[in-house]
Design an enzyme around this catalytic site. Structure first.
Site, PDB file in Angstrom:
ATOM      1  N   HIS A  22      32.260  41.093  16.053  1.00  0.00           N
ATOM      2  CA  HIS A  22      32.730  40.721  17.320  1.00  0.00           C
ATOM      3  C   HIS A  22      33.035  41.775  18.204  1.00  0.00           C
ATOM      4  O   HIS A  22      34.058  42.198  18.363  1.00  0.00           O
ATOM      5  CB  HIS A  22      33.919  39.916  17.082  1.00  0.00           C
ATOM      6  CG  HIS A  22      33.643  38.296  16.427  1.00  0.00           C
ATOM      7  ND1 HIS A  22      34.575  37.615  15.866  1.00  0.00           N
ATOM      8  CD2 HIS A  22      32.454  37.443  16.500  1.00  0.00           C
ATOM      9  CE1 HIS A  22      34.106  36.609  15.457  1.00  0.00           C
ATOM     10  NE2 HIS A  22      32.841  36.588  15.954  1.00  0.00           N
ATOM     11  N   HIS A  57      31.357  37.314   7.473  1.00  0.00           N
ATOM     12  CA  HIS A  57      32.279  35.981   7.322  1.00  0.00           C
ATOM     13  C   HIS A  57      31.547  35.015   6.281  1.00  0.00           C
ATOM     14  O   HIS A  57      32.230  34.429   5.947  1.00  0.00           O
ATOM     15  CB  HIS A  57      32.060  35.365   8.826  1.00  0.00           C
ATOM     16  CG  HIS A  57      32.488  36.181  10.081  1.00  0.00           C
ATOM     17  ND1 HIS A  57      32.183  36.531  10.877  1.00  0.00           N
ATOM     18  CD2 HIS A  57      33.866  36.620  10.213  1.00  0.00           C
ATOM     19  CE1 HIS A  57      32.732  37.228  11.831  1.00  0.00           C
ATOM     20  NE2 HIS A  57      33.896  37.224  11.145  1.00  0.00           N
ATOM     21  N   CYS A  79      31.159  39.990   3.204  1.00  0.00           N
ATOM     22  CA  CYS A  79      32.204  40.938   2.937  1.00  0.00           C
ATOM     23  C   CYS A  79      32.599  40.425   1.211  1.00  0.00           C
ATOM     24  O   CYS A  79      32.702  39.406   1.050  1.00  0.00           O
ATOM     25  CB  CYS A  79      33.372  40.731   3.620  1.00  0.00           C
ATOM     26  SG  CYS A  79      34.900  41.726   3.116  1.00  0.00           S
ATOM     27  N   HIS A 107      36.306  29.353  12.958  1.00  0.00           N
ATOM     28  CA  HIS A 107      35.915  30.704  12.426  1.00  0.00           C
ATOM     29  C   HIS A 107      34.700  30.645  11.415  1.00  0.00           C
ATOM     30  O   HIS A 107      34.987  29.996  10.516  1.00  0.00           O
ATOM     31  CB  HIS A 107      37.158  31.680  11.937  1.00  0.00           C
ATOM     32  CG  HIS A 107      36.928  32.851  12.098  1.00  0.00           C
ATOM     33  ND1 HIS A 107      36.457  33.297  10.656  1.00  0.00           N
ATOM     34  CD2 HIS A 107      37.240  34.018  12.670  1.00  0.00           C
ATOM     35  CE1 HIS A 107      36.282  34.860  11.096  1.00  0.00           C
ATOM     36  NE2 HIS A 107      36.883  35.144  12.119  1.00  0.00           N
ATOM     37  N   GLU A 109      34.393  32.496   8.937  1.00  0.00           N
ATOM     38  CA  GLU A 109      34.726  32.680   7.426  1.00  0.00           C
ATOM     39  C   GLU A 109      35.295  31.187   6.889  1.00  0.00           C
ATOM     40  O   GLU A 109      34.975  31.052   5.913  1.00  0.00           O
ATOM     41  CB  GLU A 109      35.790  33.731   7.551  1.00  0.00           C
ATOM     42  CG  GLU A 109      36.301  34.144   6.041  1.00  0.00           C
ATOM     43  CD  GLU A 109      37.414  35.054   5.856  1.00  0.00           C
ATOM     44  OE1 GLU A 109      38.273  34.980   5.010  1.00  0.00           O
ATOM     45  OE2 GLU A 109      37.400  35.935   6.960  1.00  0.00           O
ATOM     46  N   THR A 160      40.841  36.468   5.579  1.00  0.00           N
ATOM     47  CA  THR A 160      41.290  37.691   5.169  1.00  0.00           C
ATOM     48  C   THR A 160      41.699  38.520   6.231  1.00  0.00           C
ATOM     49  O   THR A 160      42.319  39.432   6.086  1.00  0.00           O
ATOM     50  CB  THR A 160      39.760  38.489   4.801  1.00  0.00           C
ATOM     51  OG1 THR A 160      38.472  38.099   5.963  1.00  0.00           O
ATOM     52  CG2 THR A 160      39.081  37.627   3.519  1.00  0.00           C
ATOM     53  N   CYS A 188      42.839  40.710   3.777  1.00  0.00           N
ATOM     54  CA  CYS A 188      42.151  41.994   3.573  1.00  0.00           C
ATOM     55  C   CYS A 188      43.025  43.116   3.657  1.00  0.00           C
ATOM     56  O   CYS A 188      43.722  43.122   4.378  1.00  0.00           O
ATOM     57  CB  CYS A 188      41.095  42.153   4.457  1.00  0.00           C
ATOM     58  SG  CYS A 188      40.479  43.923   4.504  1.00  0.00           S
ATOM     59  N   SER A 216      37.165  38.739  19.224  1.00  0.00           N
ATOM     60  CA  SER A 216      37.545  38.990  17.653  1.00  0.00           C
ATOM     61  C   SER A 216      38.831  38.439  17.199  1.00  0.00           C
ATOM     62  O   SER A 216      40.042  38.743  17.859  1.00  0.00           O
ATOM     63  CB  SER A 216      37.532  40.734  17.503  1.00  0.00           C
ATOM     64  OG  SER A 216      38.111  41.161  16.153  1.00  0.00           O
ATOM     65  N   ASN A 218      40.858  39.478  14.421  1.00  0.00           N
ATOM     66  CA  ASN A 218      41.813  40.411  14.124  1.00  0.00           C
ATOM     67  C   ASN A 218      42.147  41.261  15.415  1.00  0.00           C
ATOM     68  O   ASN A 218      43.192  41.680  15.324  1.00  0.00           O
ATOM     69  CB  ASN A 218      41.100  41.207  12.932  1.00  0.00           C
ATOM     70  CG  ASN A 218      40.084  42.160  13.386  1.00  0.00           C
ATOM     71  OD1 ASN A 218      40.246  43.293  13.778  1.00  0.00           O
ATOM     72  ND2 ASN A 218      38.871  41.805  13.394  1.00  0.00           N
TER      73      ASN A 218
END
Length: 279
Positions: A22, A57, A79, A107, A109, A160, A188, A216, A218
């Site tokens: 992203h 993801h 990941c 999302h 993931e 994560t 994470c 994004s 995060n």
């Protein structure tokens, strides 16, 4: 590099299933080198000789099987931490657990992990019992509405890149509603470190500039956290994005902190730092 350089001489296209990361600046660079972004609704365009890169993801096993069914090669770049969550969720689903997952709706993931839970439950002829929550309010609502009962076998996991403070509130709420529930903190470590570092930095600066993609998860969490802890916080994707208003506002502060999303390149961070030093 090897994929975009010809991937073993094959003549097909190279795709990433959804944006590889992203960050628009990085994606533009990949696009210029031939990487195409493929949406799930366009899987039927794939054919033999094409290569599909599964991003960090991850995806559901059903979707990966559909891609392979088109004759395309798959390069799985999920990941390792996400892969671990996929396996954990599948194990819990196979054991008949009610799964509560803290994450962002839609999302990539989350969608992929839920797909693993669904596939594992289906294989054992068990009901698919997966509930997504974004905060402790939604967690409490699951029990208050009767969708989840305290006597069930329950496990809580999370995305994560999820917010640490919000996850802690969800954990506390779950402890009240179902004390015997299992808790798996799957945030994470790098996300944990970045959020902790931001919290510490906010106590030492007057304003914060967050650098990263506006889409994004995060990066937006960093912006939200900075906004809650500082009098001013702003998100930019590059040094070119600073408006005259932003510059004027930033110049009113004595000390400005910088933080960046996980997918922000170092050279972009350096550019922003140099720009801020000039003002």
């Amino acid at each position: 590099d090897s994929l975009l350089g010809g991937h073993s001489g094959k003549a097909g296209n190279v795709y990433s299933l959804g944006p590889l990361i992203h960050n628009p600046l990085v994606l533009d660079g990949f696009e210029k080198r031939g990487l195409k972004v493929l949406s799930q609704s366009d899987i039927d365009v794939l054919g033999a000789g094409d290569t599909v890169l599964i991003r960090a993801h991850g995806v559901s096993p059903e979707l990966e099987e559909k891609i392979r069914g088109r004759g395309a090669d798959v390069v799985n770049a999920t990941c390792p931490l996400v892969t671990h969550s996929q396996k954990r969720v599948a194990d819990f689903a196979s054991d008949g657990f009610t799964i509560i997952f803290a994450g962002d709706r839609n999302h990539g993931e989350v969608i992929g992990i839920e797909g693993y839970a669904r596939a594992a439950a289906s294989e054992k002829n068990l009901p698919h019992s997966f509930f997504l929550v974004k905060d402790e309010v939604e967690l409490r609502a699951l029990f208050d509405s009767g969708k989840v009962g305290a006597s069930e076998k329950i496990v809580l996991l999370c995305q994560t890149t999820f917010s640490i403070p919000i996850f802690e509130k969800i954990v506390s709420a779950l402890a009240e509603k179902a004390p015997s529930a299992q808790i798996v903190n799957s945030i994470c470590p790098a996300t944990h470190e970045r959020q902790d570092a931001l919290e510490k930095m906010c106590g030492e600066v007057d304003a914060v500039v967050v650098i990263g993609g506006k889409n994004s998860a995060n990066t937006n969490r960093l912006l939200k956290a900075a906004s809650q802890r500082c009098s001013y916080a702003v998100l930019v994707e590059s040094a070119e994005e600073f408006s005259a208003g932003m510059v004027e506002k930033l110049c009113t502060f004595k000390k400005i902190g910088l933080t960046a999303g996980a997918s922000t390149p170092d050279d972009v961070i350096d550019d922003v730092e140099r720009f801020l030093q000039t003002i």
